[in-house]
Structure formats: structure tokens, C-alpha cells
Design a protein around this motif. Sequence first.
Motif, PDB file in Angstrom:
ATOM      1  N   VAL A 187     -24.349  -9.405  21.971  1.00  0.00           N
ATOM      2  CA  VAL A 187     -25.698  -9.798  21.593  1.00  0.00           C
ATOM      3  C   VAL A 187     -26.647  -8.686  22.016  1.00  0.00           C
ATOM      4  N   ASN A 188     -27.722  -8.508  21.277  1.00  0.00           N
ATOM      5  CA  ASN A 188     -28.733  -7.515  21.640  1.00  0.00           C
ATOM      6  C   ASN A 188     -29.038  -7.606  23.125  1.00  0.00           C
ATOM      7  N   GLY A 189     -28.842  -6.499  23.833  1.00  0.00           N
ATOM      8  CA  GLY A 189     -29.065  -6.489  25.272  1.00  0.00           C
ATOM      9  C   GLY A 189     -28.496  -5.231  25.905  1.00  0.00           C
ATOM     10  N   ALA A 190     -28.829  -5.039  27.187  1.00  0.00           N
ATOM     11  CA  ALA A 190     -28.520  -3.786  27.868  1.00  0.00           C
ATOM     12  C   ALA A 190     -27.045  -3.427  27.820  1.00  0.00           C
ATOM     13  N   GLY A 191     -26.152  -4.414  27.984  1.00  0.00           N
ATOM     14  CA  GLY A 191     -24.727  -4.112  28.022  1.00  0.00           C
ATOM     15  C   GLY A 191     -24.217  -3.462  26.753  1.00  0.00           C
ATOM     16  N   LEU A 192     -24.844  -3.785  25.619  1.00  0.00           N
ATOM     17  CA  LEU A 192     -24.404  -3.234  24.347  1.00  0.00           C
ATOM     18  C   LEU A 192     -24.613  -1.725  24.278  1.00  0.00           C
ATOM     19  N   MET A 193     -25.496  -1.185  25.134  1.00  0.00           N
ATOM     20  CA  MET A 193     -25.701   0.263  25.143  1.00  0.00           C
ATOM     21  C   MET A 193     -24.419   1.001  25.511  1.00  0.00           C
ATOM     22  N   ASN A 194     -23.503   0.326  26.200  1.00  0.00           N
ATOM     23  CA  ASN A 194     -22.209   0.952  26.479  1.00  0.00           C
ATOM     24  C   ASN A 194     -21.465   1.309  25.204  1.00  0.00           C
ATOM     25  N   GLY A 195     -21.863   0.742  24.079  1.00  0.00           N
ATOM     26  CA  GLY A 195     -21.213   1.055  22.814  1.00  0.00           C
ATOM     27  C   GLY A 195     -21.249   2.525  22.464  1.00  0.00           C
ATOM     28  N   ILE A 196     -22.214   3.271  22.975  1.00  0.00           N
ATOM     29  CA  ILE A 196     -22.255   4.701  22.639  1.00  0.00           C
ATOM     30  C   ILE A 196     -21.063   5.441  23.245  1.00  0.00           C
ATOM     31  N   TYR A 197     -20.428   4.846  24.267  1.00  0.00           N
ATOM     32  CA  TYR A 197     -19.303   5.511  24.923  1.00  0.00           C
ATOM     33  C   TYR A 197     -17.950   5.118  24.331  1.00  0.00           C
ATOM     34  N   LEU A 198     -17.957   4.347  23.246  1.00  0.00           N
ATOM     35  CA  LEU A 198     -16.704   4.026  22.563  1.00  0.00           C
ATOM     36  C   LEU A 198     -16.036   5.301  22.048  1.00  0.00           C
ATOM     37  N   GLY A 199     -14.738   5.213  21.812  1.00  0.00           N
ATOM     38  CA  GLY A 199     -14.024   6.347  21.266  1.00  0.00           C
ATOM     39  C   GLY A 199     -14.401   6.625  19.825  1.00  0.00           C
ATOM     40  N   GLU A 200     -13.971   7.768  19.341  1.00  0.00           N
ATOM     41  CA  GLU A 200     -14.294   8.192  17.985  1.00  0.00           C
ATOM     42  C   GLU A 200     -13.782   7.186  16.961  1.00  0.00           C
ATOM     43  N   GLY A 201     -14.671   6.759  16.063  1.00  0.00           N
ATOM     44  CA  GLY A 201     -14.295   5.843  14.997  1.00  0.00           C
ATOM     45  C   GLY A 201     -14.303   4.377  15.365  1.00  0.00           C
ATOM     46  N   ALA A 202     -14.532   4.045  16.649  1.00  0.00           N
ATOM     47  CA  ALA A 202     -14.621   2.640  17.049  1.00  0.00           C
ATOM     48  C   ALA A 202     -15.914   2.031  16.507  1.00  0.00           C
ATOM     49  N   VAL A 203     -15.931   0.715  16.377  1.00  0.00           N
ATOM     50  CA  VAL A 203     -17.038   0.009  15.720  1.00  0.00           C
ATOM     51  C   VAL A 203     -17.846  -0.775  16.743  1.00  0.00           C
ATOM     52  N   THR A 204     -19.163  -0.677  16.650  1.00  0.00           N
ATOM     53  CA  THR A 204     -20.027  -1.547  17.454  1.00  0.00           C
ATOM     54  C   THR A 204     -20.646  -2.605  16.541  1.00  0.00           C
ATOM     55  N   ILE A 205     -20.749  -3.817  17.080  1.00  0.00           N
ATOM     56  CA  ILE A 205     -21.343  -4.936  16.335  1.00  0.00           C
ATOM     57  C   ILE A 205     -22.441  -5.560  17.184  1.00  0.00           C
ATOM     58  N   GLN A 206     -23.649  -5.585  16.640  1.00  0.00           N
ATOM     59  CA  GLN A 206     -24.784  -6.198  17.334  1.00  0.00           C
ATOM     60  C   GLN A 206     -25.036  -7.590  16.762  1.00  0.00           C
ATOM     61  N   LEU A 207     -25.076  -8.600  17.636  1.00  0.00           N
ATOM     62  CA  LEU A 207     -25.396  -9.964  17.249  1.00  0.00           C
ATOM     63  C   LEU A 207     -26.855 -10.247  17.597  1.00  0.00           C
ATOM     64  N   VAL A 208     -27.577 -10.884  16.683  1.00  0.00           N
ATOM     65  CA  VAL A 208     -29.010 -11.115  16.867  1.00  0.00           C
ATOM     66  C   VAL A 208     -29.303 -12.612  16.816  1.00  0.00           C
ATOM     67  N   PRO A 209     -29.998 -13.153  17.825  1.00  0.00           N
ATOM     68  CA  PRO A 209     -30.327 -14.584  17.829  1.00  0.00           C
ATOM     69  C   PRO A 209     -31.188 -14.994  16.633  1.00  0.00           C
ATOM     70  N   PHE A 210     -31.245 -16.282  16.388  1.00  0.00           N
ATOM     71  CA  PHE A 210     -31.999 -16.849  15.274  1.00  0.00           C
ATOM     72  C   PHE A 210     -33.472 -16.458  15.345  1.00  0.00           C
TER      73      PHE A 210
END
Length: 393
Positions: free
Chosen positions: A296-319
Amino acid sequence: MFIAFGPYLLYLFLQCPTFAAKTSLECTRGHYPGAFCHGRNVYLNHTSKTFVVDAENDDEELPREGDTTFRVFPVETRRLDAIPSCDRVVEEAYFYTFYYYYGHSNYYHLHYDTLLPVYFALKHGTPEERSDSGQHRITLMPSVETSRLNVMDWNTDAFSEKHQNKYFVLIHQSLAGNEFDLVPADSRFIEINPSGFTCFRKIHFGAPRIRYPDEDTVPNFVEFIRNRVGLTRPYVSPTSPKVGIIKRSNRRRILNEEELIATIQPFVEAELVNFDGRTFAEQVSMMLEYTVLVGVNGAGLMNGIYLGEGAVTIQLVPFNATQLNVREFGNILKSRGPYLEWWNKHEELNRGNLERDPYNSQADTEVHVDEFTQLIRDALKIGINRKLRKEEL
């Protein structure tokens, strides 16, 4: 290099007792606090805690582009009849702020407002600036504000001993490494001589503006940080797709996370990801385990930039959470690789209180199971997952 305060720091700077040179100051559009300002031969008055520009006239105006930046880093123009005697001379320094309100920091703001723009300034200056800086050590001088967009707080405890193992301190140490000196802008810096002056041959205030998505700066920054925390190529890569769902503990939580994992596990390995208690280096390293990261949108999701090459990040957004920084998150995450979004369109799955939180920015969510399943199937068809999956979905 992190420089401790004490006799060594005093010795390091007490090398040049005079500093007789005219000053200059100019600003360009910046990221935060709003302008990126550069000065030469600028004085820090320890008594008034202001930066002094030696002007031709007492009423000389500061660059108007720097109004918000000078609110944080107080600069005054003054015609100096006598050149101040310098207690120490710093060849080049970067003064910048980082998120530290209510006694703690924020992983998103630390990256978005501070680390990425400062890295950009250090690594992507003009050829002339890089050549000039290459002749001497650069000093990073992180600071915090008394409140947002208000004057810097010289009395902050952000870099005190009690915080020495906090991620925001470790991140700054990683940014500096052995390449730059790290000297926090707090009371210890001016208490060496409370009535004296520090003289900066070259000084920068704030951070430059970056236009996201930036497919150059973000990947280069990620590689830079990985090296700083001891990760070197070739990295250990997943041999099959693996989904990580970020666990949040206080707000914007996924209320049916166990159900989501059970639903997708028949066709992909999946687990909860908990960053609590992890060091910065551990968080960076563990991201290489996943080929899909969901949060979900939030600070922890920023770790997504450190994923390996070609990995996918998915952001979930509340209603109906129209005031969240969804676009900013998305633009940064798109800069490093494949990215997907899911917006909760089902009011009955919303667990917020619209009377107390009219923008629904704090709401917990029960994620729609069928839509989530399809989202994961879509993620497994792109990026590195397309190469790793062994059967049709």
C-alpha cells in the motif's frame, strides 16, 4: 567518512586562520526546500547562527528564487568592514535537510526529498563543477528543520548517540562512505567556538530538482547504495518468481493479507515482508529476493527501488485517497523497472473514517481477492518474471 566531533575535528579545520575573498550567491530551481543555492566565500556566524554574504551594500537583496531555502538556512547580506577571522575553513559543503519531525524520520521522504537529489548533485554536476570538486574533499552537512520549511534546528538530537543505529543515520553514512566527509549540522559544530566563524570557500543549500521518472539517476543511485552496503555484482538472482507483500503495522494496512497469500500460492511463491527491526543494509539486500513487491502507498514501498533488474513493483491505493503522493511514488518506481497500480474502487472494502479523515489517506483496505489475483498474474507476465515462470498462467 563519518567524522566524530572532538579534538580531531578541531584539528581538521583549524588550518586557515584568514579568509579574505569576496562572496557570491546564486540560486536555481530546486527540489526541497524549493531552490538549490550556491555560494562562494560565505561565513557562518556561530553567535547569530546565520550565514553571511559579504555584499557591496548593506541593503543588497538575496536572490528571490531562494526565498524558501533562505527561510530554512538563514542567509544575510552585509557589507563587512573587516574580514572575520575564520576558526576553520571548509573547502566545500552541502547543507541540506531531511525529514525528522516528532523525533523520527520517514523512509519515503528521506529518499525522495534528500538522498536522490543530493546524490544527483554530487554525481551529476557540470563538468566544470565535477573538476573543481575533484581537487578537494566535499563535506556533507545534513540538518533538520524546527518545523516544515522553517529555520534549521542547531539543537537537534537527530545525530546524537541514542540514534546512532537508526536507519536515517545509517543511510547518511552509506551516502558518505569513504568518499565524502559527513559532519552533521548540529550544536556540536558551533560549540567549538560559540562566538567564532566558520568560512566556506564553496557552499550549497538545499538540493537540485529531479524530474521523475528518471531512468538514469535512480538506477545509478541504487547501484551506488548497493555498493556502499557491501553488495557487489554479480548479485544472487531468484531462480523462480517470488512475491513479497509488505506488512504495515499502524495505518493503510492490508486487512486480508493472509487470504491474499493463500489465494496466489498455488501458482507462485509468496510471503509477507516485514521491515521492522531490519537495518538499512538488510532492507536493501533482502529486496533482491523478490521478483514482485506489493505494498500500500507508504514508506516501506520505497524499498521497491532496490529490487533486482526486471522485478515488478505494485502500489495499492486506498478507496478515494486522492491526496496521497501516489504519482510521486509511481514515478520513482517506474524509473527502476516494471510498475503496476491497483486502486480500490469498492467502498465496501474501505475501512476508513471519512468524517475524521475526509481524504481517506489513512484508511485500511480489504483488498479485492479476484482483482489482486489478476494483478499478480499480470505481474508474472512482465519483466524478469516472464523469463522465470515455468508454466502458463
